[in-house]
Design a protein around this motif. Structure first.
Motif: not given
Lengths: 336, 283
Positions: B4, B6-8, B11-12, B14-16, B18-19, B21-23
């Motif tokens: 469990k 390992d999974i966390l 991914f974390l 990677f998730a960050f 994504l934030f 990104l240009g505007d």
């Protein structure tokens, strides 16, 4: 033996991630306006301010990201529900979740909500509609703390019918302008102008994947049957409730942003089960990735089939998903 | 448990990521638009009326009038806009109706484009108002005022002609299956009143109308707005109901849907004149 299985899983994951990246770039490269690949690289570095840059990074990229999040989210919601119900026909939509969301959106549109509350109005009303239906289904199918799955499924299907009848009633008596809003929403689209909404849904969808993976072993046990799971030491009732809420929440969030996009939650888990097997530890990851790939591909098709018009992405997911699925089933023959 | 964690941890990050990104992104805008995309057939027609047709760079596939408009780049339909196609034309003004998907409008605005939404006109007055605001956008107010003046004169002339004549009752069919009509809250209703007749569905709340009600109200004239071949088929259907006055007197007409449903101030008057001729053949 164990090492062997692990390496197969890693192999599948790498393959699907690679495919996702390829599909992502492909989708970025095709559209109503053609932009050559080598020029794309130029725009990435120096093209800021040109229409081409905007097309690539402000029109296509957000759609791809939303396709990733929603495709993945709906697919794992499907895996979770099919796993716990042990029924291949269950998907997020058969339980009335999308019907509830659609009803919420319809009511909001005809009551003039979008003008008063702005851009978040539709996602919020969709989500509230979904939550409303989930609560009704949940309360009616739980007795004495025990959630009866067959009952839950039947009530879900009925609620879904009631919702779609109510939607038709609303559509029959509404103004033309509102009618268009409702139809757009029901057909589903990955067009979403609000980038914070897209970021939020990516976060929720990945979060859903992580939480469902934590439940992967419980899901494996549940797919043997509730009694067997209980004897294997799974707290069946608690796990069922948690999984149902997880799948509903994920679906509710997805449809409230994109509208109804059918078939992803039904077809992708099945296809992946044929390919990678029924162990949820790999099935969830593989379904998430291929759900994302599938939806991004379908949206790309929807964008280019009849330029300058765009088809609703739900049309493509149904046509492509359904055909691929029938083909796969008839080839593998006896799996069902 | 190991598994469990390992999974966390995988991914974390990677998730960050994504934030980041240009505007925003903006195009320069000039006071008088030189590159116009029109997503509304009426507005396209009106731009040509105002003499700025050469500034139109993009239209919908339904923008059929004037014929010159058909050679412009197509960017979608009235309700479904291809955002990237519009973007590639670098317009400095996009004209849209409320029928277009609001998400697409938001997107275009987000991309720095000026999008003006024209509410659908409900009557001749609204039609003229819309025409005036359009002329204001392209700095052709003088020309618009002249055209409106001409239209008003034409309308007054027709009104005078039909004054005091008997007012036939009219049923207007806009759609089949379900039967759909124009209610009082539309310029189709005004067409009929200006032309000296009464719309039997003038008091209806919604456009869906029952065939029985048509038979009961017994209209003197039935107008079918052409929906391709369907118009002729619908005429055949009405001929079966022999008790209706319109059927007895053979007063069932098909009318051009384009001009009937999306008029300019000028074509509005032409239609009223034609209807007046239908309603008062001897007048």
């Amino acid at each position: 033996m164990k090492m062997d299985r692990r390496s197969t899983w890693i192999g599948w994951t790498f393959f699907l991630v690679a495919l996702l990246i390829v599909v992502g770039f492909f989708s970025l490269g095709v559209g109503a306006v053609s932009i050559p690949l080598q020029k794309g690289l130029f725009f990435l570095t120096k093209g800021r301010g040109t229409p081409e840059y905007a097309i690539l990074f402000e029109v296509r990229l957000p759609r791809i990201l939303l396709g990733f999040a929603v495709g993945g989210g709906l697919a794992i919601a499907g895996v979770v529900l099919q796993g716990m119900f042990r029924n291949p026909l269950v998907e997020p939509y058969t339980l009335g979740i999308s019907g509830g969301a659609a009803l919420g959106v319809c009511l909001n549109i005809v009551s003039g909500g979008p003008e008063k509350l702005g851009i978040f109005s539709l996602p919020i009303s969709g989500f509230l509609g979904a939550v409303g239906v989930i609560s009704v289904v949940y309360i009616l199918s739980t007795k004495g703390g025990i959630m009866r799955l067959s009952r839950l499924l039947l009530i879900g299907v009925m609620v879904s019918f009631i919702a779609s009848s109510l939607i038709m009633l609303i559509m029959a008596i509404t103004r033309t302008e509102d009618l268009h809003g409702i139809i757009f929403w029901i057909m589903g689209s990955l067009e979403e102008p609000n980038s914070s909404l897209i970021k939020a849904i990516i976060f929720i969808s990945l979060g859903g994947l992580i939480i469902s993976l934590i439940f992967a072993l419980d899901l494996n046990a549940l797919s043997l049957g509730e009694e067997e799971a209980f004897h294997l030491g799974v707290e069946v009732e608690r796990v069922k409730k948690a999984l149902f809420l997880l799948a509903s929440f994920l679906t509710g969030c997805c449809v409230s942003v994109t509208g109804i996009i059918g078939f992803v939650g039904l077809v992708v888990p099945h296809l992946m089960r044929l390919l990678v097997g029924g162990d949820h530890r790999i099935l969830l990851v593989a379904s998430y990735l291929s759900g994302a790939i599938f939806l991004i591909l379908c949206d790309t098709l929807a964008r280019v089939v009849i330029v300058p018009m765009e088809l609703p992405v739900g049309v493509i997911t149904g046509l492509v998903g359904g055909s691929v699925f029938i083909y796969a089933l008839s080839r593998k023959g006896a799996s069902f | 448990m190991e598994y469990k964690k390992d999974i966390l941890s995988a991914f974390l990050p990677f998730a960050f990521f994504l934030f980041f990104l240009g505007d925003a992104f903006a195009l320069p805008s000039s006071p008088i638009p030189q590159r116009i995309v029109s997503l509304v057939p009426t507005l396209t027609e009106e731009l040509y009326l105002l003499g700025v047709g050469d500034r139109v760079v993009g239209v919908t596939i339904y923008c059929q009038r004037p014929p010159e408009a058909q050679s412009k780049q197509k960017v979608g339909t009235v309700i479904d806009v291809n955002v990237e196609k519009v973007l590639s034309l670098s317009p400095d003004l996009v004209l849209a109706s409320p029928l277009v998907d609001h998400k697409q409008v938001e997107k275009l605005r987000d991309l720095g484009m000026r999008v003006e939404i024209f509410q659908e006109a409900k009557d001749f007055h609204g039609l003229c108002e819309n025409f005036l605001s359009l002329s204001h956008l392209v700095a052709q107010e003088q020309r618009a005022a002249e055209i409106i003046e001409e239209a008003k004169r034409g309308l007054e002339a027709t009104k005078k002609r039909v004054e005091g004549l008997p007012r036939p009752e009219v049923f207007v069919q806009i759609g089949a299956n379900p039967l759909f009509t124009a209610t009082g809250n539309s310029f189709v209703n005004e067409f009929i009143e200006f032309a000296g007749a009464i719309n039997i569905a003038g008091d209806a709340k919604t456009g869906i109308y029952s065939r029985e009600e048509v038979i009961r109200r017994n209209p003197d004239v039935i107008l079918i707005v052409t929906m391709g071949i369907v118009g002729e088929q619908e005429k055949e259907v009405w001929l079966n109901y022999k008790t209706i006055n319109a059927v007895k007197n053979r007063k069932i007409y098909t009318v051009d849907s384009y001009r009937f449903c999306s008029p300019t101030p000028l074509s509005f008057v032409v239609t009223v004149k034609e209807l007046a001729r239908i309603f008062h053949e001897d007048g």
